[in-house]
Design an enzyme around this catalytic site. Sequence first.
Site, short mmCIF file in Angstrom:
data_model
loop_
_atom_site.label_atom_id
_atom_site.label_comp_id
_atom_site.label_asym_id
_atom_site.label_seq_id
_atom_site.Cartn_x
_atom_site.Cartn_y
_atom_site.Cartn_z
N ASP A 131 24.01 -6.43 34.32
CA ASP A 131 24.66 -7.87 34.14
C ASP A 131 23.94 -8.77 33.43
OD1 ASP A 131 27.04 -9.28 35.52
OD2 ASP A 131 25.23 -10.67 36.14
N GLU B 177 25.59 -5.47 29.52
CA GLU B 177 26.40 -6.54 29.39
C GLU B 177 25.68 -7.70 28.59
OE1 GLU B 177 29.35 -10.06 31.17
OE2 GLU B 177 27.31 -9.54 32.32
#
Length: 582
Positions: free
Chosen positions: A223, A296
Amino acid sequence: MATRALMVVTLLAFCGCALTVAAKSWWETASFYQIYPRSFKDSDGDGVGDLNGVTSMLPYLKEIGITGAWLSPFLKSPMADFGYDVSNFTDVDPLFGTMEDFERLLAKAKELDIKILLDFVPNHSSDECEWFIKSAARDPVYKDYYMWHPGKLVDGKRQPPNNWISLFYGSAWQWHEGRQEYYFHQFDKKQPDFNFRNPAVREAMNNVLRFWLEKGVDGFRIDAIHHVFEIEADEDGNYADEPVSGWSNDPLNYGYVRHIYTIDQWENPHLVYEWRQVLEDYRAEHGGDERILMIEAWSALDIMMQYYGNETAEGGQIPFNFQLISYLDRNSDAYLYAEVINRWFQYMPTGRTPNWVIGNHDKSRVATRFGVERIDLFNILLLTLPGCSITYNGDEIGMTDVWISWEDTVDPQACNSAQEGYEWRSRDPARTPHQWSDTANAGFTTGQKTWLPISEDYKLVNVKRQRSVALSHLNVFKNLQQLRKTATLQDGETEVKALNNNVLAVKRSLRENYTYITLLNINIFDRIQNFNLHEHFADLPAEFEYVLITDRSIKRKGDKTPTSSVTLMPHESIVLRSSVRV
Ligand code: NOJ
Ligand code: MG
């Protein structure tokens, strides 16, 4: 390169010549699916999806040809950012179930040969994480786990250390009464940022990876990696202000400053290299298939490429390719599509694998951004380009955004500032429950209420119904997967080009002597397109066969078309094939 599957298979072609092909690792040809567990399937009637719900639907993933899934967080969390605020990195939140439920999920996935990836959220924890609580209490082990600063005194008043802004609005510095210092948070104030310059933090996070590898996961989605480091403090322990951007009048708005010290610091990819090494070390010791990292980052292409790794260090196998999301909208013409796709190929270092993404839980749904008439188009594009595809749950049936009133909005990105403009900021509309059937609450839950409203269109748009409609989005998706399997569409060479403003072509020359051409009528007006493919590609055979059609087609699968005159109906997308390889 020691880490990649380099088994070399020698194929003897009929002509007697030897063709050498490196066998691909499982993920290079995978069709991934993103599951947002809160909204996928509820097993206990509380209106929130859970792990047992996911497990019960793994056969569905199999049915639609999915070979790997990444799950948004289901770890212990006060849910300020719906699980992206983790309070215990090695435990399951009771809302989603138990560790045993997760173990059952993994076992079932293994049985079905579906790989499972966890969402690893390294940039921050919850402020309710034990590590943060201890850090705030200046526990000697944890005191430097987070970014603390006493702030500065302006006219005798205490102020945040600098002008850094949170993505979720307001200063990125939050005063902590207990510690009498500010802590830094790029996202919500309940999501304090870790201090990755502290080796103890790095080791703690490496151990989190090891913990889940031990459980048997096949990899991680990482993330917000572009936020992970901030610039180093100067010798007085201060951090420079970020320059004003001129894009916003509101100094509390994230866009007010240019994030040159809080995004894309040069150290970020190196952290990924370190994690990849953790995965490789684990595999060296325990064997099994390659474990992978999906990265990401919303960064420029040259930075994205660094996440793949370099000559000396391997990085993440799949740095998410958000190009289609970032640069296309419903008015884009075919030239822009071609450019955006080709750019990734141009930048990608040799020997790496491309990946294609069009939606996730942070973006408006593809069917809403581009129109429902383009759902098949994007599914066809994602699944016939080489490399791996990543489909956000619900996009296979063409779910759309659901309008949610301000009162019912729960996303902190929307709620943390004024009502005005909340619809632009809110991510709730793309996170509504999956539509399984036409029964109450779309078959998502047996309970009365759901955490976000069910789309009003669920009686028409649901899995059950689409199973029985020949060319529903779901069946087109399934047909594609079939094609992808039989044709190993991920192999061979690729040429992507616009034939005119309206038509995009993807030509695939496969090693089994086939040529496939995907043709997408993306045009924004409902126009029929007719063209001569010979004018665009050299040496094509005289005729092609339809191998994939949609409900826009007036042709049938197996029909033939002369190469010199191919017709596409408005918004029609097709895949053609010839057994001649050119
Ligand atoms: C990216 C995630 O996809 C998003 O949902 C989340 O709010 C932020 N990172 C913070 O973890
Ligand atoms: Mg539940």
